[in-house]
Design an enzyme around this catalytic site. Structure first.
Site, PDB file in Angstrom:
ATOM      1  N   ARG A   1      99.384 -51.025 -11.542  1.00 26.43           N
ATOM      2  CA  ARG A   1      98.259 -50.574 -12.357  1.00 26.43           C
ATOM      3  C   ARG A   1      97.458 -51.713 -12.999  1.00 26.43           C
ATOM      4  O   ARG A   1      96.229 -51.710 -12.973  1.00 26.43           O
ATOM      5  CB  ARG A   1      98.798 -49.680 -13.474  1.00 26.43           C
TER       6      ARG A   1
ATOM      7  N   ARG B   1      95.454 -37.659 -11.933  1.00 27.57           N
ATOM      8  CA  ARG B   1      96.229 -38.094 -13.099  1.00 27.57           C
ATOM      9  C   ARG B   1      96.086 -37.168 -14.316  1.00 27.57           C
ATOM     10  O   ARG B   1      97.084 -36.859 -14.956  1.00 27.57           O
ATOM     11  CB  ARG B   1      95.875 -39.541 -13.496  1.00 27.57           C
TER      12      ARG B   1
ATOM     13  N   CYS C   1      90.473 -24.440  -8.060  1.00 32.14           N
ATOM     14  CA  CYS C   1      90.975 -23.193  -8.642  1.00 32.14           C
ATOM     15  C   CYS C   1      92.331 -23.376  -9.298  1.00 32.14           C
ATOM     16  O   CYS C   1      93.351 -22.878  -8.810  1.00 32.14           O
ATOM     17  CB  CYS C   1      91.022 -22.120  -7.563  1.00 32.14           C
ATOM     18  N   GLU C   2      92.353 -24.145 -10.362  1.00 31.67           N
ATOM     19  CA  GLU C   2      93.544 -24.393 -11.179  1.00 31.67           C
ATOM     20  C   GLU C   2      93.063 -24.679 -12.590  1.00 31.67           C
ATOM     21  O   GLU C   2      92.116 -25.444 -12.769  1.00 31.67           O
ATOM     22  CB  GLU C   2      94.304 -25.651 -10.708  1.00 31.67           C
TER      23      GLU C   2
ATOM     24  N   TYR D   1      96.331 -45.340  -8.975  1.00 30.18           N
ATOM     25  CA  TYR D   1      96.797 -43.955  -8.856  1.00 30.18           C
ATOM     26  C   TYR D   1      95.626 -42.969  -8.884  1.00 30.18           C
ATOM     27  O   TYR D   1      95.734 -41.875  -9.421  1.00 30.18           O
ATOM     28  CB  TYR D   1      97.835 -43.640  -9.951  1.00 30.18           C
TER      29      TYR D   1
HETATM   30  C1  LIG Z   1     105.409 -47.852  -9.262  1.00 29.39           C
HETATM   31  C2  LIG Z   1     106.311 -49.001  -9.258  1.00 29.39           C
HETATM   32  C3  LIG Z   1     105.880 -50.234  -9.757  1.00 29.39           C
HETATM   33  C4  LIG Z   1     104.505 -50.470 -10.358  1.00 29.39           C
HETATM   34  O1  LIG Z   1     104.267 -49.778 -11.519  1.00 29.39           O
HETATM   35  P1  LIG Z   1     102.913 -50.042 -12.349  1.00 29.39           P
HETATM   36  O2  LIG Z   1     103.077 -49.222 -13.550  1.00 29.39           O
HETATM   37  O3  LIG Z   1     101.788 -49.597 -11.495  1.00 29.39           O
HETATM   38  O4  LIG Z   1     102.855 -51.505 -12.639  1.00 29.39           O
HETATM   39  C5  LIG Z   1     106.762 -51.296  -9.696  1.00 29.39           C
HETATM   40  N1  LIG Z   1     108.001 -51.161  -9.181  1.00 29.39           N
HETATM   41  C6  LIG Z   1     108.448 -49.987  -8.687  1.00 29.39           C
HETATM   42  C7  LIG Z   1     109.812 -49.910  -8.131  1.00 29.39           C
HETATM   43  C8  LIG Z   1     107.622 -48.870  -8.716  1.00 29.39           C
HETATM   44  O5  LIG Z   1     108.076 -47.715  -8.242  1.00 29.39           O
END
Ligand SMILES: *Cc1c(COP(=O)(O)O)cnc(C)c1O
Length: 385
Positions: A267, A303, A334-335, A363
């Site tokens: 992220r 999200r 439709c939710e 995401y």
């Molecule tokens: C999703 C995930 C991440 C990354 O998470 P962020 O919040 O996007 O930084 C890192 N390691 C694993 C194992 C994950 O499943």
């Protein structure tokens, strides 16, 4: 922030679409890379956050590795040029086929989430006459203080091996001739904004690394996962404070000589570099509520429906007008959960206005679906500024 040029360009485009700012993405990646280099930290990009080809290419060319959570991601990562030696594979439910394919590609490491999985990888590697490198994903029972749907490091979560199972895990590792233990792995959650959480994580990482060392294991890699949050309320602030983030690990982890520290950021690297641009289809003024009905819905951005996530909503057709109205901003699906925000303060808004849902680089596009037989979501890229 959108320039007038952006906005007049958008006016000619079909909506909804994701709008990527590749310059901002590049600057974010560079900032992270520079901050990590100070301590010689290794960064693997968590591919599930965004696997748009143009985004992946920027990340690959910055020199990051890839953190994958499915066989599809592992294959894609190698296919587009991530070095197999920089690809890690996590996930609680790796299928035999996914494990076999990853073994064939000689990836850097499997982050293993159960004792049974260790046994399966050992057996499959044996059939190929290979040794599989494994790190143990430990559930450290550290509260990430984030939304409960995106917490992963508590006893009640499905992820990782719990501390009480570690003695059995160590036994299994010792008896599995086709496994090479390389270290410990953690990932406690996502959208973590309280950096103190990471201090707690470091304390646990130190304890678990020592635990393995005391039992004769060489711990080469400390993989502390990802989860660094972004400020969804300030989409124009843009670049996360990577320096402070990495410094916590430098200060609180006990790193041995020759030990590597690995991160898996998703992220924080991509979140601010896209917005979902949509048009208002209808304005419905009711007795109790006013609704803006957009041409984008939970099928384009899930999200908010999935974990009540906040995205800043802006009427970019009327940037100068004061926010004088309150609207529930909803999609066409439709939710009833197909809602981007309630009582959002906006200027008086009309059919045809362009609405930006900000900070949707992570995401967002990757979670789009065809529910209600919706079309593929469209994508646009910024031209160089
Ligand atoms: C999703 C995930 C991440 C990354 O998470 P962020 O919040 O996007 O930084 C890192 N390691 C694993 C194992 C994950 O499943």
């Amino acid at each position: 922030m959108f320039s007038n040029k952006d906005i007049s360009h958008f006016a000619n485009l079909e909506t909804p679409f994701y709008y990527y700012d590749l310059t901002l993405l590049q600057n974010t990646l560079q900032a992270c890379s520079n901050a990590a280099k100070v301590y010689n930290f290794h960064v693997h990009y968590a591919m599930k956050a965004n696997f748009n080809p143009a985004v992946l290419e920027k990340i690959r060319s910055t020199g990051f590795g890839a953190d994958c959570v499915s066989g599809g991601e592992v294959k894609k990562a190698v296919e587009i040029g991530f070095e197999p030696g920089k690809v890690v594979f996590a996930g609680v439910g790796k299928s035999d086929q996914e494990i076999n394919e990853a073994l064939d590609l000689d990836i850097f490491c499997f982050n293993v989430e159960s004792i049974q999985e260790l046994e399966v990888i050992n057996e499959l590697a044996g059939k190929k006459g290979k040794k599989a490198k494994v790190a143990i994903r430990i559930n450290p029972n550290v509260d990430a203080h984030t939304h409960h749907n995106i917490t992963t490091g508590l006893d009640e979560n499905k992820f990782g091996i719990n501390s009480w199972d570690l003695p059995a895990c160590a036994e299994t590792l010792k008896s599995c001739s086709q496994l090479e233990f390389i270290g410990v792995h953690f990932h406690i959650g996502s959208q973590i904004t309280n950096l103190d959480v990471y201090k707690n994580l470091c304390v646990r990482v130190n304890e678990f690394a020592s635990w393995f060392e005391e039992r004769g294991f060489l711990v080469k890699v400390l993989n502390v996962g990802g989860g660094l949050g972004i400020d969804y309320h300030q989409p124009d602030e843009q670049i996360p404070d990577f320096a402070s983030y990495f410094k916590i690990f430098q200060d609180f982890l006990e790193v041995r000589p020759n030990q590597e520290v690995h991160f898996e950021l998703g992220r924080a690297l991509v979140g601010q570099s896209a917005s979902l641009i949509s048009r208002v289809l209808y304005v419905k003024n009711g007795k109790k509520k006013n609704f803006l009905i957009l041409d984008a819905g939970m099928t384009e951005l899930m999200r908010p429906a999935l974990y009540q996530a906040y995205h800043k909503i802006e009427n970019i057709s009327r940037p100068e007008t004061e926010a004088a109205m309150k609207y529930d901003v909803v999609g066409p699906i439709c939710e009833s959960t197909d809602c981007f925000g309630k009582e959002v303060e906006l200027p008086e808004t009309f059919r045809g206005d362009l609405i930006a849902l900000r900070s949707t680089g992570a995401y967002g596009e990757v979670m789009a679906s065809h529910y209600n037989l919706r079309e593929n979501v469209k994508v646009e890229f910024s031209t160089a500024k």
